[in-house]
Design a protein around this motif. Structure first.
Motif, short mmCIF file in Angstrom:
data_model
loop_
_atom_site.label_atom_id
_atom_site.label_comp_id
_atom_site.label_asym_id
_atom_site.label_seq_id
_atom_site.Cartn_x
_atom_site.Cartn_y
_atom_site.Cartn_z
N ARG A 1 26.90 -35.31 -16.22
CA ARG A 1 26.27 -36.49 -15.63
C ARG A 1 25.77 -36.20 -14.21
O ARG A 1 24.63 -36.50 -13.86
CB ARG A 1 27.27 -37.64 -15.63
N LEU A 2 26.63 -35.60 -13.40
CA LEU A 2 26.25 -35.28 -12.02
C LEU A 2 25.14 -34.23 -11.99
O LEU A 2 24.22 -34.32 -11.17
CB LEU A 2 27.47 -34.81 -11.23
N THR B 1 19.27 -37.36 -3.51
CA THR B 1 19.73 -37.18 -2.13
C THR B 1 21.26 -37.10 -2.11
O THR B 1 21.93 -37.56 -3.05
CB THR B 1 19.30 -38.35 -1.24
N PRO B 2 21.82 -36.57 -1.01
CA PRO B 2 23.29 -36.57 -0.90
C PRO B 2 23.88 -37.97 -1.02
O PRO B 2 24.92 -38.15 -1.67
CB PRO B 2 23.53 -35.97 0.49
N GLU B 3 23.23 -38.96 -0.43
CA GLU B 3 23.74 -40.34 -0.51
C GLU B 3 23.77 -40.83 -1.95
O GLU B 3 24.73 -41.49 -2.38
CB GLU B 3 22.88 -41.28 0.34
N ARG B 4 22.75 -40.50 -2.72
CA ARG B 4 22.70 -40.89 -4.13
C ARG B 4 23.81 -40.22 -4.91
O ARG B 4 24.45 -40.81 -5.78
CB ARG B 4 21.33 -40.54 -4.72
N MET B 5 24.07 -38.96 -4.59
CA MET B 5 25.11 -38.22 -5.30
C MET B 5 26.49 -38.79 -4.98
O MET B 5 27.34 -38.86 -5.86
CB MET B 5 25.05 -36.72 -4.95
N VAL B 6 26.71 -39.25 -3.75
CA VAL B 6 27.99 -39.88 -3.41
C VAL B 6 28.19 -41.14 -4.24
O VAL B 6 29.28 -41.38 -4.77
CB VAL B 6 28.08 -40.16 -1.90
N ARG B 7 27.14 -41.94 -4.37
CA ARG B 7 27.25 -43.15 -5.20
C ARG B 7 27.54 -42.79 -6.66
O ARG B 7 28.33 -43.45 -7.33
CB ARG B 7 25.97 -43.99 -5.10
#
Length: 114
Positions: A22-23, A32-38
């Motif tokens: 999924r990731l 983006t890194p922010e999207r990946m954190v979410r």
């Protein structure tokens, strides 16, 4: 007598394999890194619903270690891109930053800061 593999039901992938897939799919779209954190937060919620605390910790450890290795490889890949290849270098840097964000997000869930 040979057993038909077509009759065998498909097993669901292991929770960590499903999370990694999924990731990886989101990463491939240039998130983006922010999207990946979410996305990690959503993955952790799904994992939490799938197992007990001991299983969850094991899965988080496995994912953190996997993304630690992936982050290191992504950082090394930046150096392999010619400095004159600006777009390719920027893409490699973005990928490394996104991988690091994933690693750090799993680390925070393990109490390792970020």
């Amino acid at each position: 007598m040979a057993r038909s593999t077509a009759a065998a039901p498909k097993r669901a992938p292991a929770p960590t394999r499903a999370a990694f897939n999924r990731l990886s799919a989101v990463l491939q779209r240039g998130a983006t890194p922010e999207r990946m954190v979410r996305e990690v937060e959503s993955v952790v919620d799904d994992l939490r619903a799938s197992g007990d605390e001991e299983e969850l910790r094991g899965w988080l450890e496995e994912l953190h270690e996997g993304f630690q290795e992936s982050t290191e490889a992504a950082i090394e890949a930046i150096d392999e891109v010619e400095p004159t290849e600006k777009a390719a270098r920027r893409h490699a840097e973005n990928a490394a930053n996104a991988m690091a964000a994933i690693r750090d997000a799993f680390g925070r869930h393990l109490g390792r800061g970020g």
